[in-house]
Design a protein around this motif. Sequence first.
Motif, PDB file in Angstrom:
ATOM      1  N   GLY A 232       0.816  -1.205   0.000  1.00  0.00           N
ATOM      2  CA  GLY A 232       0.000   0.000   0.000  1.00  0.00           C
ATOM      3  C   GLY A 232       0.849   1.255   0.000  1.00  0.00           C
ATOM      4  N   GLY A 233       0.166   2.387  -0.064  1.00  0.00           N
ATOM      5  CA  GLY A 233       0.874   3.648  -0.040  1.00  0.00           C
ATOM      6  C   GLY A 233      -0.034   4.805  -0.374  1.00  0.00           C
ATOM      7  N   LEU A 234       0.577   5.980  -0.489  1.00  0.00           N
ATOM      8  CA  LEU A 234      -0.134   7.210  -0.858  1.00  0.00           C
ATOM      9  C   LEU A 234       0.128   7.474  -2.336  1.00  0.00           C
ATOM     10  N   VAL A 235      -0.917   7.535  -3.110  1.00  0.00           N
ATOM     11  CA  VAL A 235      -0.788   7.774  -4.544  1.00  0.00           C
ATOM     12  C   VAL A 235      -1.801   8.806  -4.982  1.00  0.00           C
ATOM     13  N   GLN A 236      -1.602   9.304  -6.201  1.00  0.00           N
ATOM     14  CA  GLN A 236      -2.532  10.266  -6.774  1.00  0.00           C
ATOM     15  C   GLN A 236      -3.594   9.545  -7.588  1.00  0.00           C
ATOM     16  N   PRO A 237      -4.726  10.189  -7.805  1.00  0.00           N
ATOM     17  CA  PRO A 237      -5.749   9.579  -8.670  1.00  0.00           C
ATOM     18  C   PRO A 237      -5.167   9.240 -10.036  1.00  0.00           C
ATOM     19  N   GLY A 238      -5.522   8.064 -10.514  1.00  0.00           N
ATOM     20  CA  GLY A 238      -5.010   7.598 -11.794  1.00  0.00           C
ATOM     21  C   GLY A 238      -3.771   6.734 -11.688  1.00  0.00           C
ATOM     22  N   ASP A 239      -3.141   6.738 -10.538  1.00  0.00           N
ATOM     23  CA  ASP A 239      -1.928   5.933 -10.336  1.00  0.00           C
ATOM     24  C   ASP A 239      -2.269   4.469 -10.124  1.00  0.00           C
ATOM     25  N   SER A 240      -1.220   3.654 -10.022  1.00  0.00           N
ATOM     26  CA  SER A 240      -1.371   2.211  -9.813  1.00  0.00           C
ATOM     27  C   SER A 240      -0.630   1.770  -8.562  1.00  0.00           C
TER      28      SER A 240
ATOM     29  N   GLY B 272      -3.358  -5.748   7.413  1.00  0.00           N
ATOM     30  CA  GLY B 272      -3.812  -4.954   6.278  1.00  0.00           C
ATOM     31  C   GLY B 272      -2.731  -4.005   5.785  1.00  0.00           C
ATOM     32  N   THR B 273      -3.009  -3.396   4.664  1.00  0.00           N
ATOM     33  CA  THR B 273      -2.095  -2.404   4.100  1.00  0.00           C
ATOM     34  C   THR B 273      -2.925  -1.191   3.664  1.00  0.00           C
ATOM     35  N   GLN B 274      -2.481  -0.010   4.081  1.00  0.00           N
ATOM     36  CA  GLN B 274      -3.236   1.213   3.827  1.00  0.00           C
ATOM     37  C   GLN B 274      -3.009   1.700   2.396  1.00  0.00           C
TER      38      GLN B 274
END
Length: 120
Positions: free
Chosen positions: A9-17, A113-115
């Motif tokens: 998991g992680g912090l991503v922007q909309p549209g990312d994978s 879990g993974t955020q």
Amino acid sequence: QVRLVESGGGLVQPGDSLSLSCAASGRTFSSYSMGWFRQAPGKERERVASHTWTGGITYQADYIDSVKGRFTVSRDNAKNTVYLQMNSLKPEDTAVYYCNTVPVRNWVNWGQGTQVTVSS
């Protein structure tokens, strides 16, 4: 002791994978149906993808409507690991993601879990 460990998991922007992994130990899961679940703040946990064992080494993947065409579930039995490839991520995909057997069995503990956070 059966153990499931989610990661990726992680912090991503909309549209990312993102690609999530669920490593299982304590038992071989090749002949079990597995699923990916998620729980967003204030909401109940929901199953977003299933990888149903149909016999031998064949599986059927199913998804909830909101992730169809964007998420792909797979597994590597040699590694006893289940994966969730998530593309075109949306803010509404933000949640803690878990894996477990389908149906959930009382001898399998939920992992930590993974955020996944999707935000601009």
